[in-house]
Design a protein around this motif. Sequence first.
Motif, PDB file in Angstrom:
ATOM      1  N   SER A  49      -3.769  17.830   8.276  1.00  0.00           N
ATOM      2  CA  SER A  49      -3.213  16.897   7.299  1.00  0.00           C
ATOM      3  C   SER A  49      -4.322  16.083   6.648  1.00  0.00           C
ATOM      4  O   SER A  49      -5.458  16.026   7.144  1.00  0.00           O
ATOM      5  N   THR A  50      -3.985  15.454   5.535  1.00  0.00           N
ATOM      6  CA  THR A  50      -4.887  14.503   4.882  1.00  0.00           C
ATOM      7  C   THR A  50      -4.031  13.434   4.227  1.00  0.00           C
ATOM      8  O   THR A  50      -2.867  13.693   3.856  1.00  0.00           O
ATOM      9  N   GLU A 104       0.843  -1.185   0.000  1.00  0.00           N
ATOM     10  CA  GLU A 104       0.000   0.000   0.000  1.00  0.00           C
ATOM     11  C   GLU A 104       0.880   1.237   0.000  1.00  0.00           C
ATOM     12  O   GLU A 104       1.789   1.349   0.820  1.00  0.00           O
ATOM     13  N   PHE A 105       0.584   2.156  -0.907  1.00  0.00           N
ATOM     14  CA  PHE A 105       1.299   3.415  -0.999  1.00  0.00           C
ATOM     15  C   PHE A 105       0.357   4.549  -0.602  1.00  0.00           C
ATOM     16  O   PHE A 105      -0.827   4.529  -0.948  1.00  0.00           O
ATOM     17  N   SER A 106       0.877   5.539   0.100  1.00  0.00           N
ATOM     18  CA  SER A 106       0.058   6.681   0.470  1.00  0.00           C
ATOM     19  C   SER A 106       0.913   7.937   0.507  1.00  0.00           C
ATOM     20  O   SER A 106       2.143   7.869   0.625  1.00  0.00           O
ATOM     21  N   GLN A 152       4.735  20.172   5.003  1.00  0.00           N
ATOM     22  CA  GLN A 152       5.409  18.892   5.138  1.00  0.00           C
ATOM     23  C   GLN A 152       4.746  17.873   4.215  1.00  0.00           C
ATOM     24  O   GLN A 152       3.559  17.990   3.893  1.00  0.00           O
ATOM     25  N   LEU A 153       5.509  16.857   3.814  1.00  0.00           N
ATOM     26  CA  LEU A 153       4.973  15.826   2.923  1.00  0.00           C
ATOM     27  C   LEU A 153       5.604  14.483   3.259  1.00  0.00           C
ATOM     28  O   LEU A 153       6.824  14.378   3.416  1.00  0.00           O
ATOM     29  N   SER A 154       4.759  13.467   3.381  1.00  0.00           N
ATOM     30  CA  SER A 154       5.231  12.112   3.669  1.00  0.00           C
ATOM     31  C   SER A 154       4.796  11.169   2.552  1.00  0.00           C
ATOM     32  O   SER A 154       3.621  11.158   2.162  1.00  0.00           O
ATOM     33  N   LEU A 155       5.743  10.396   2.020  1.00  0.00           N
ATOM     34  CA  LEU A 155       5.473   9.346   1.036  1.00  0.00           C
ATOM     35  C   LEU A 155       5.713   8.016   1.734  1.00  0.00           C
ATOM     36  O   LEU A 155       6.837   7.727   2.154  1.00  0.00           O
ATOM     37  N   ASP A 156       4.655   7.200   1.863  1.00  0.00           N
ATOM     38  CA  ASP A 156       4.721   5.990   2.696  1.00  0.00           C
ATOM     39  C   ASP A 156       4.431   4.727   1.896  1.00  0.00           C
ATOM     40  O   ASP A 156       3.540   4.716   1.024  1.00  0.00           O
TER      41      ASP A 156
END
Length: 233
Positions: free
Chosen positions: A224-225, A22-24, A48-52
């Motif tokens: 955040s979303t 799963e990518f988010s 801020q940005l998170s790639l998980d």
Amino acid sequence: MRKFSLGFLLSAALVATAAHAEFSVTPTLTNDYDFRGVSQSAKDFAPQLSLDYAHDSGFYAYAWGSKIDFGPDSNSDVELDLAIGYGQELANGISWDSGLVWYTYPGESDFNYPEAWVGLSRGWFSAKLWYSWDYVAADQSAWYLEANGEFPLPQDWSLQVHAGVSTGPFWDDANGGEYEDWSVGVARSFGKFDFSIKWVDSIDLPPSGEDLFSTDGRVIVAVSTTLPWGKDE
């Protein structure tokens, strides 16, 4: 804050089966980027940005970035953290995870440093121990132990509390010994967006009275979303 290359992380992720992954993506806006009681954005707004990436096996990886402000002598205005980890939930309801993160500052590579962690959680409680053998690239080690709690409140709000202690040779030299940070706040989801507001402060870390690397007690708000948005959200 978070020596791996992004290429290494992506290669490691591809080892797992993509069909079970799963990518988010999570964008966040906050009025201050706080790291263990110290402002990293000079008490200014920080996108801020998170790639998980998460796999059913328990393996996960992320790349997380934030605006920073280390003053006019710094050549970097971005922090990029790269991490890999692995975790599992046990039969008794206890979950554990461990991993390694590399904190990088494009334009200021002399600041880059690694940190490892191991964590446990059950129900409302979680704890994590962090260790860096080269904290902020200063050739000194440092430990950070944190405990967190989350409790339900009426109207779908939750109470969130945090306490942490920074210790080790680095802090013995930099601060004359360990220091504690803490926060208390509330959080709630509004549709597809998550909102939080908290008070952040520290003990045995004198208030700076300045915006740059501020250690003053302060209110921090974040929205955040997480994408992609699910159909049922």
